[in-house]
Design a protein around this motif. Structure first.
Motif, PDB file in Angstrom:
ATOM      1  N   ILE A  31       1.043  -1.132   0.002  1.00  0.00           N
ATOM      2  CA  ILE A  31       0.095   0.050   0.045  1.00  0.00           C
ATOM      3  C   ILE A  31       0.934   1.070  -0.198  1.00  0.00           C
ATOM      4  O   ILE A  31       1.764   1.400   0.775  1.00  0.00           O
ATOM      5  CB  ILE A  31      -0.901  -0.027   1.150  1.00  0.00           C
ATOM      6  N   VAL A  32       0.523   2.136  -1.087  1.00  0.00           N
ATOM      7  CA  VAL A  32       1.136   3.515  -0.934  1.00  0.00           C
ATOM      8  C   VAL A  32       0.313   4.490  -0.621  1.00  0.00           C
ATOM      9  O   VAL A  32      -0.861   4.512  -0.902  1.00  0.00           O
ATOM     10  CB  VAL A  32       1.769   3.821  -2.540  1.00  0.00           C
ATOM     11  N   GLU A  33       0.744   5.317   0.433  1.00  0.00           N
ATOM     12  CA  GLU A  33      -0.019   6.604   0.752  1.00  0.00           C
ATOM     13  C   GLU A  33       0.476   7.944   0.431  1.00  0.00           C
ATOM     14  O   GLU A  33       1.749   7.992   0.011  1.00  0.00           O
ATOM     15  CB  GLU A  33      -0.192   6.563   2.519  1.00  0.00           C
ATOM     16  N   GLU A  34      -0.311   8.989   0.192  1.00  0.00           N
ATOM     17  CA  GLU A  34      -0.120  10.209  -0.179  1.00  0.00           C
ATOM     18  C   GLU A  34       0.211  10.229  -1.801  1.00  0.00           C
ATOM     19  O   GLU A  34       0.513   9.597  -2.432  1.00  0.00           O
ATOM     20  CB  GLU A  34       1.325  10.832   0.273  1.00  0.00           C
ATOM     21  N   GLU A  35      -0.593  11.527  -2.072  1.00  0.00           N
ATOM     22  CA  GLU A  35      -0.709  11.905  -3.736  1.00  0.00           C
ATOM     23  C   GLU A  35       0.503  11.745  -4.315  1.00  0.00           C
ATOM     24  O   GLU A  35       0.902  11.029  -5.390  1.00  0.00           O
ATOM     25  CB  GLU A  35      -0.862  13.270  -3.751  1.00  0.00           C
ATOM     26  N   CYS A  52      -9.876   6.635  -2.999  1.00  0.00           N
ATOM     27  CA  CYS A  52      -9.591   7.919  -2.528  1.00  0.00           C
ATOM     28  C   CYS A  52     -10.962   8.324  -2.174  1.00  0.00           C
ATOM     29  O   CYS A  52     -12.170   7.914  -2.637  1.00  0.00           O
ATOM     30  CB  CYS A  52      -9.021   8.916  -3.578  1.00  0.00           C
ATOM     31  N   LEU A  53     -11.107   9.426  -1.595  1.00  0.00           N
ATOM     32  CA  LEU A  53     -12.350  10.367  -1.283  1.00  0.00           C
ATOM     33  C   LEU A  53     -12.922  10.932  -2.491  1.00  0.00           C
ATOM     34  O   LEU A  53     -11.940  11.123  -3.368  1.00  0.00           O
ATOM     35  CB  LEU A  53     -12.118  11.441  -0.208  1.00  0.00           C
ATOM     36  N   GLU A  54     -14.206  11.020  -2.496  1.00  0.00           N
ATOM     37  CA  GLU A  54     -14.833  11.564  -3.656  1.00  0.00           C
ATOM     38  C   GLU A  54     -14.324  12.924  -4.221  1.00  0.00           C
ATOM     39  O   GLU A  54     -13.925  12.828  -5.289  1.00  0.00           O
ATOM     40  CB  GLU A  54     -16.383  11.800  -3.187  1.00  0.00           C
ATOM     41  N   GLU A  55     -13.628  13.900  -3.285  1.00  0.00           N
ATOM     42  CA  GLU A  55     -13.126  15.037  -3.751  1.00  0.00           C
ATOM     43  C   GLU A  55     -11.747  14.946  -4.363  1.00  0.00           C
ATOM     44  O   GLU A  55     -11.364  15.889  -4.987  1.00  0.00           O
ATOM     45  CB  GLU A  55     -13.156  15.833  -2.514  1.00  0.00           C
ATOM     46  N   LEU A  86      -5.132   6.454  -1.168  1.00  0.00           N
ATOM     47  CA  LEU A  86      -3.998   5.456  -1.113  1.00  0.00           C
ATOM     48  C   LEU A  86      -4.082   4.494  -2.477  1.00  0.00           C
ATOM     49  O   LEU A  86      -5.212   4.447  -3.099  1.00  0.00           O
ATOM     50  CB  LEU A  86      -4.020   4.674   0.298  1.00  0.00           C
ATOM     51  N   ALA A  87      -3.125   3.992  -2.664  1.00  0.00           N
ATOM     52  CA  ALA A  87      -2.949   2.808  -3.804  1.00  0.00           C
ATOM     53  C   ALA A  87      -2.724   1.509  -3.326  1.00  0.00           C
ATOM     54  O   ALA A  87      -1.614   1.496  -2.542  1.00  0.00           O
ATOM     55  CB  ALA A  87      -2.211   3.374  -4.909  1.00  0.00           C
TER      56      ALA A  87
END
Lengths: 243, 243
Positions: A31-35, A52-55, A86-87
């Motif tokens: 898992i990778v976090e942050e844009e 991700c969140l809708e926005e 996250l991806a």
């Protein structure tokens, strides 16, 4: 566009196992976090699914994005505070030829390991060999410290004794870092192909590996103090990067 | 031998405030954990009181040791796991003359700050000037990363603009690290007295400080990547330590 809002969703349950090394190893995913890091993973074609969140969904390619609730993202995140994206990524082999190699013996701190990988990209040490007892590259703290560098490197995990013998046959000068019976860094001559061994934060490089190396070197210091392993390796990588 | 077993003890309540920067600043005290670091604090004559489990008390000088319960130690510790000993320490001025100085502009990560201080001792940069917005040296994570180095350095916190002007008058060459309009490190000539400015993890050194410096330098890299600030400062300290 798919949407997952429940932490009881079967895919969420499966993904949440990736917070544990054993399951990352089995599934060959992480898992990778942050844009910023997700974008680096996309460039390296590692991304399986983005949550991700809708926005936030406009930020990423559409076909792999699933909208998720805050609760789902928090369940899959290693962070305490709210995660917005996250991806889920696939581990990928990334074979590279390199005249500069790092061998890392039992590095335990994921922050140190990540920082070493980040520095390795900057100074073109493209191949990293981890001992079997090194901490996991796919640990969230390590990934964060790499700033994305892990997607650009050839990272392997294997028995370092065998690897040292192989590298010597291939013409690499193998240099262990050690405080005793070692020459100052300034006296070490560069060769075409070099591999450097760095050791555990407390114990340094294992004696059996030092014995296998061609040479030992140490960084000259003003007083007898010690350096953090990410700092020591950075100084050596800077000094011996290919010109 | 004194003994404290209750977290409601008035001294425990007072000490527990030291987990917060504001109270550390007011009381001019801080908490150190781990045997090794407590011993370093003792060598530097900073220790006010040591609190430890009954079985650990033989490790320390008798007159400042108070036996404490596990509950009391946990209340005063920043760690999640059980703490067996800690020391309440006094902040102390530690004035040093040094021909090599670091100026740290808005470093935010306590681990980075601690690692920079550890490296500074090794390469004999004895004076450290922190900007007013730098994170706190007496943060537990920072202290741990220093490995005790903070007891050996002259560390001050002040407005860096004024400090740069003062250092220039005193004959220091003030060098800012920056990516733009800067010369490669290899072309920078050593002078007798040098001060280096390192900047925030994301933004680098503030423009107003760059404008005040005598010179700007950058570390040559293979590809346009970035370095962790503790890594960048270590490379420069190694290159410019006094021979």
């Amino acid at each position: 566009m798919a949407e997952i809002n429940s932490i009881h969703n079967s895919r969420v349950k499966e993904w949440s196992k990736l917070l544990i090394k054993k399951y990352r190893d089995q599934a060959k995913k992480f898992i990778v976090e942050e844009e910023h890091l997700i974008q680096e993973a996309q460039k390296a074609h590692c991304v399986d699914t983005i949550l991700c969140l809708e926005e936030k969904k406009a930020l990423f390619e559409n076909d792999v994005v699933i909208t998720a609730s805050q609760e789902v993202l928090n369940k899959l995140s290693s962070h305490v505070s709210n995660c917005t994206c996250l991806a889920i990524c696939n581990k990928k082999e990334n074979k590279k030829e390199s005249n500069r190699i790092l061998l890392l013996d039992n590095i335990q701190d994921p922050g140190n390991l990540g920082t070493i990988l980040r520095t390795a990209v900057s100074f073109n040490f493209q191949r990293i060999i981890l001992s079997l007892d090194c901490c996991d590259v796919y640990n969230e703290k390590c990934i964060r410290s790499t700033q994305g560098a892990l997607f650009l490197l050839d990272i392997r995990r294997c028995d370092l004794s065998n690897e040292i013998l192989t590298l010597k046959k291939e013409g690499y000068t193998v240099v262990a870092t050690a405080l005793k019976n070692s020459q100052p860094l300034q006296h070490l001559e560069a060769t075409e192909k070099m591999a450097f061994i760095f050791g555990n934060e407390g114990q340094g490089v294992k004696k059996e590996l030092i014995d296998l190396a061609d040479k030992c070197c140490k960084i000259e210091m003003h007083s007898f103090e010690s350096l953090n392993v990410a700092v020591a390796s950075a100084i050596i990588m800077y000094e011996f990067m290919e010109k």
